[in-house]
Design an enzyme around this catalytic site. Structure first.
Site, PDB file in Angstrom:
ATOM      1  N   GLU A 153       0.833  -1.212   0.000  1.00 48.70           N
ATOM      2  CA  GLU A 153       0.000   0.000   0.000  1.00 48.70           C
ATOM      3  C   GLU A 153       0.863   1.257   0.000  1.00 48.70           C
ATOM      4  O   GLU A 153       0.520   2.248  -0.644  1.00 48.70           O
ATOM      5  CB  GLU A 153      -0.949   0.009   1.204  1.00 48.70           C
ATOM      6  CG  GLU A 153      -2.104  -0.976   1.098  1.00 48.70           C
ATOM      7  CD  GLU A 153      -3.025  -0.706  -0.089  1.00 48.70           C
ATOM      8  OE1 GLU A 153      -3.024   0.413  -0.627  1.00 48.70           O
ATOM      9  OE2 GLU A 153      -3.746  -1.633  -0.496  1.00 48.70           O
TER      10      GLU A 153
ATOM     11  N   TYR B 195      -6.322   6.146   4.801  1.00 47.87           N
ATOM     12  CA  TYR B 195      -6.537   5.146   3.758  1.00 47.87           C
ATOM     13  C   TYR B 195      -5.715   3.886   4.057  1.00 47.87           C
ATOM     14  O   TYR B 195      -6.230   2.764   4.045  1.00 47.87           O
ATOM     15  CB  TYR B 195      -6.153   5.705   2.371  1.00 47.87           C
ATOM     16  CG  TYR B 195      -6.035   4.606   1.365  1.00 47.87           C
ATOM     17  CD1 TYR B 195      -7.174   4.050   0.806  1.00 47.87           C
ATOM     18  CD2 TYR B 195      -4.790   4.070   1.028  1.00 47.87           C
ATOM     19  CE1 TYR B 195      -7.086   2.984  -0.077  1.00 47.87           C
ATOM     20  CE2 TYR B 195      -4.690   3.005   0.149  1.00 47.87           C
ATOM     21  CZ  TYR B 195      -5.845   2.475  -0.395  1.00 47.87           C
ATOM     22  OH  TYR B 195      -5.750   1.415  -1.254  1.00 47.87           O
TER      23      TYR B 195
ATOM     24  N   ASP C  63      -9.642   6.332  -0.856  1.00 47.40           N
ATOM     25  CA  ASP C  63      -8.627   7.133  -1.548  1.00 47.40           C
ATOM     26  C   ASP C  63      -9.290   7.840  -2.730  1.00 47.40           C
ATOM     27  O   ASP C  63     -10.522   7.849  -2.849  1.00 47.40           O
ATOM     28  CB  ASP C  63      -7.452   6.246  -1.988  1.00 47.40           C
ATOM     29  CG  ASP C  63      -7.877   5.250  -3.058  1.00 47.40           C
ATOM     30  OD1 ASP C  63      -9.089   5.140  -3.342  1.00 47.40           O
ATOM     31  OD2 ASP C  63      -6.987   4.588  -3.624  1.00 47.40           O
TER      32      ASP C  63
END
Ligand code: SF4
Length: 348
Positions: free
Chosen positions: A34, A117, A135
């Site tokens: 991520e 997020y 996001d």
């Protein structure tokens, strides 16, 4: 929002992208992927992700890696503070959590570089917590679904959307739901150009599609034009080595290595005085041509010279480092802004 949950989960079960970081739910893997995926395309991340995990297979390995090696692993991905924050966060996980990743969304938020997020993605995918991961993709999908013309850069609008999506996250399969939204944004409800509404599992609920106004959402204020900076880049060669220097600890490309440069695009006749200042004498000079690199707020427009020095004077070697091509490739992190010039010396 709740009416789209089952549609999205069904669609995801049949259409999910096969991505390397989805092969398990290891929180370290979810986290590294991520962070890498922030501001970077999936295809570009795949090789970096594999190389990173091969060298640093656990959070403990990441906590102990030297900054130089870490930045070298990150070279070319950009936004290097992401890598520094990964290491700081890994040290926190080792020191404060005994090497176990925190499962709780609020605790995850305390890790450096982990925002709402990313905390939502880790908590929902790795620990099946019922939290959203919102996001730009999700803001786009949401505002199209509801033909919501609010400015999505406004904090209170973001919060309202996050809350609405958070309400919809199902008790079962929260990670799949969040990943379904990620995949929908990446492959169907596209950011640039027309979304592929005829392939969209939630098309029947979509107000923008009903009205034919898909491209009107999301609404954001126009971006300010980027500042243009002209620079002259010097590749100074002496006995097969090239001069590089480390950038300051703060600011753009902090702590990375670069070829020395000067503001402005200097014509050839102005090159000699600059070299003298650095204690070098002009030898044979080749014009390397123009290069451009785009950062988020600034563009560098560069002109490069390759200078083969005949002799060294003064303290030039104390201010800079001399490195051969192999060391530049393997030891020092040179940002991709200089890749055009780096490639030229590698061909030399
Ligand atoms: Fe996006 Fe079209 Fe699906 Fe609406 S119908 S969510 S605009 S892809």
């Amino acid at each position: 929002m709740k009416e789209v949950v089952d549609l999205l989960l069904d669609w995801y079960a049949k259409n999910k992208r096969d991505l390397p970081w989805r092969r398990d739910q290891n929180p370290y893997h979810v986290w590294v992927s991520e962070i890498m995926l922030q501001q970077t395309r999936v295809e570009a991340v795949k090789d970096y992700y594999a190389r990173f995990l091969k060298r640093l297979p656990s959070v403990g390995d990441l906590a102990e890696v030297s900054e130089g090696e870490l930045l070298k692993l990150w070279q070319g991905l950009g936004y290097y503070n992401r890598a520094r924050n990964l290491k700081k966060a890994a040290q926190m996980v080792m020191q404060e959590c005994g090497g176990n990743f925190p499962e709780d969304y609020e605790l995850l938020l305390k890790l450096p570089g982990v925002g709402e997020y990313t905390a939502g993605a880790i908590a929902s995918i790795a620990f099946q917590k019922r939290v959203p991961a919102v996001d730009g993709n999700v803001y786009r999908i949401y505002t199209r679904l509801f033909a919501d013309g609010s400015d999505i850069t406004a904090g209170k609008v973001k919060k309202r959307i996050r809350d609405a999506v958070g309400e919809a996250v199902p008790q079962e399969h929260p990670g799949e739901f969040n990943q379904a939204l990620m995949d929908l944004g990446a492959s169907v409800c596209l950011p640039n150009g027309m979304p592929l509404c005829d392939r969209c599992p939630v098309a029947e609920c979509c107000h923008a599609r009903r009205d034919g106004t898909m491209l009107s959402f999301p609404v954001k204020p126009a971006k300010k034009a980027r500042k243009i900076e002209d620079r002259t880049v010097f590749l100074l060669e002496y006995q097969g080595k090239y001069l590089i220097r480390q950038r300051p600890e703060k600011g753009l490309l902090a702590g990375l290595w670069e070829f020395p440069s000067r503001e402005g695009k200097l014509p050839l006749e102005n090159v000699k005085p600059v070299l003298r200042e650095w204690g070098a004498d002009l030898g044979q000079v080749e014009l390397l041509g123009s290069g451009k690199h785009i950062f988020s707020h600034v563009e560098w427009h560069m002109l490069g010279y390759l200078v083969h020095l005949q002799e060294l004077k003064g303290d030039i070697s104390q201010k800079f480092v001399w490195a051969d091509v192999e060391e530049i490739q393997n030891k020092y992190s040179i940002p991709s802004a200089f890749s055009m010039y780096l490639e030229q010396i590698m061909r030399e």
